[in-house]
Design an enzyme around this catalytic site. Sequence first.
Site, PDB file in Angstrom:
ATOM      1  N   PHE A   1       0.973  -1.145  -0.003  1.00 22.77           N
ATOM      2  CA  PHE A   1      -0.052  -0.132   0.038  1.00 22.77           C
ATOM      3  C   PHE A   1       0.917   1.405  -0.093  1.00 22.77           C
ATOM      4  O   PHE A   1       1.715   1.380   0.870  1.00 22.77           O
ATOM      5  CB  PHE A   1      -0.871  -0.048   1.070  1.00 22.77           C
TER       6      PHE A   1
ATOM      7  N   ASP B   1       9.214   2.724   1.429  1.00 22.46           N
ATOM      8  CA  ASP B   1       8.056   3.479   1.972  1.00 22.46           C
ATOM      9  C   ASP B   1       7.863   3.085   3.621  1.00 22.46           C
ATOM     10  O   ASP B   1       7.326   2.131   3.798  1.00 22.46           O
ATOM     11  CB  ASP B   1       6.778   2.984   1.007  1.00 22.46           C
TER      12      ASP B   1
ATOM     13  N   LYS C   1       2.622  10.169   8.269  1.00 17.34           N
ATOM     14  CA  LYS C   1       2.088   9.750   9.598  1.00 17.34           C
ATOM     15  C   LYS C   1       2.697  10.306  10.709  1.00 17.34           C
ATOM     16  O   LYS C   1       2.381  11.279  11.070  1.00 17.34           O
ATOM     17  CB  LYS C   1       1.893   8.267   9.548  1.00 17.34           C
TER      18      LYS C   1
HETATM   19  C1  LIG Z   1       2.904   2.464   3.777  1.00 15.68           C
HETATM   20  C2  LIG Z   1       1.990   3.634   3.407  1.00 15.68           C
HETATM   21  N1  LIG Z   1       2.338   4.026   2.451  1.00 15.68           N
HETATM   22  C3  LIG Z   1       1.454   5.209   2.066  1.00 15.68           C
HETATM   23  C4  LIG Z   1       0.180   5.487   2.621  1.00 15.68           C
HETATM   24  C5  LIG Z   1      -0.519   6.714   2.295  1.00 15.68           C
HETATM   25  O1  LIG Z   1      -0.321   7.789   3.243  1.00 15.68           O
HETATM   26  P1  LIG Z   1      -1.476   8.751   3.152  1.00 15.68           P
HETATM   27  O2  LIG Z   1      -2.879   8.285   3.377  1.00 15.68           O
HETATM   28  O3  LIG Z   1      -0.981   9.727   4.228  1.00 15.68           O
HETATM   29  O4  LIG Z   1      -1.577   9.293   1.653  1.00 15.68           O
HETATM   30  C6  LIG Z   1      -0.163   4.743   3.840  1.00 15.68           C
HETATM   31  C7  LIG Z   1      -1.325   4.933   4.502  1.00 15.68           C
HETATM   32  O5  LIG Z   1      -1.730   4.284   5.431  1.00 15.68           O
HETATM   33  C8  LIG Z   1       0.680   3.684   4.260  1.00 15.68           C
HETATM   34  O6  LIG Z   1       0.824   2.830   5.043  1.00 15.68           O
END
Ligand SMILES: Cc1ncc(COP(=O)(O)O)c(C=O)c1O
Length: 422
Positions: free
Chosen positions: A157, A242, A271
């Site tokens: 994700f 990520d 986050k």
């Molecule tokens: C690993 C990871 N990358 C990217 C995102 C996306 O972040 P945002 O919701 O702040 O765009 C998330 C959100 O849960 C995530 O867990």
Amino acid sequence: MIIISLVCSQYKNKVREMVENRAVNRNTYDQVMLPIYAPASFIPVRGQGSRVWDQQGNEYIDFAGGIAVLALGHCHPALVDVLKQQGEKLWHVSNIFTNEPALILAQKLIDATFAQKVFFANSGAEANEAAFKLARRHAITRHHTNKTKIIAFHQAFHGRTFFTVSVGGQQKYADGFGPKPADIIHVPFNDLNAVREVMDEHTCAVVLEPIQGEGGVTPATLEFLRGVRELCDHYQALLIFDEVQSGMGRTGKLYAYQHYGVQPDILTTAKALGGGFPISAMLTTEAIATAMEIGAHGTTYGGNPLACSVGCAALDIINTAEVLTGVEKRHDMIIQALEKMNQKYHIFDEVRGKGLLIGAVLKAEYQGKAGDILQQAAEQGVMLLSAGGGILRFTPSLIIPEDDIAEGMTRLDKAIARWLSE
Ligand SMILES: Cc1ncc(COP(=O)(O)O)c(C=O)c1O
């Protein structure tokens, strides 16, 4: 001045009136919001530390932490203080001008990681969008124009913009919006041979979460990360981590890659970086950063003084031995409580994760039921997350008081007992 304060006090009174009359409730959500979420039946109105209160005054223990955002809990006094101070000083100048908090936070992130350059944005998706664009541009400008393949992983994700959702490995999020960005390939996570098979000189980047969060709280193996690093070096592709969910102390180190000793070329963080205030960053090296030039990418709010001043305070508190070692202790407490619960109820196949990113995998007969357990947990006064329908996910504050863990687990135990009996 008099007019401004009159308008302010009229506005404050109106808001207070709405709140006091509970003029909005959960039904309002269905009437006024785009139907993309199905939030819980209660509306939180106040939070302190790891406790939250709803409109009716019910109290909850928060094991969700705003999905790994509230690393220091709700309304941490140091963050509140810095936000108030910055709020009376300078909110926004745009990137036509720079600002002190942004430069200070960038330097702190550089000092604490492999990175030499920082780009600020507002969400995890935007940081990833920047990372993918940088990887493509780096390959196109340094190597050749058809070096554009991105290798990513099933269940990954990376956010909800069209590029990030296409790189993410969950089709249900990416389908239904027409043609997707091209040249993205997905293979099974932790399967080095699968990466080897699709990797070639056209690959510009391999993108992964060192611990898959949304996809099921699955840590990468050391051999996998080392192997992917070697493949990237061999094919002159960039390795992107990520760490939007796994970063900022969540695993007991500032970033999860620091457990593995495998260094990425680009890292994204969001986050917990703002402890609840929206901010994200993409970190990279000097050499890779030079693939970008003025005007190549941007965002209006990225690096705004409010977000960066809160980010500085959050980073200063999180990146201390006290907080990071405390994560391990709290991890052990939660794992022990879940194992004890499992001895009674036999509902988990496995409890996994690192630090305070923990997943309890439901047994086959309970797959798809995580949402029901979450609802029951809320009724008993615990806020919890799932990862898909088969995993209970815990991402509490890194400094959640030990008493709150104990009390939250007692409530969860009750919730599971009641849910099973029903
Ligand atoms: C690993 C990871 N990358 C990217 C995102 C996306 O972040 P945002 O919701 O702040 O765009 C998330 C959100 O849960 C995530 O867990």
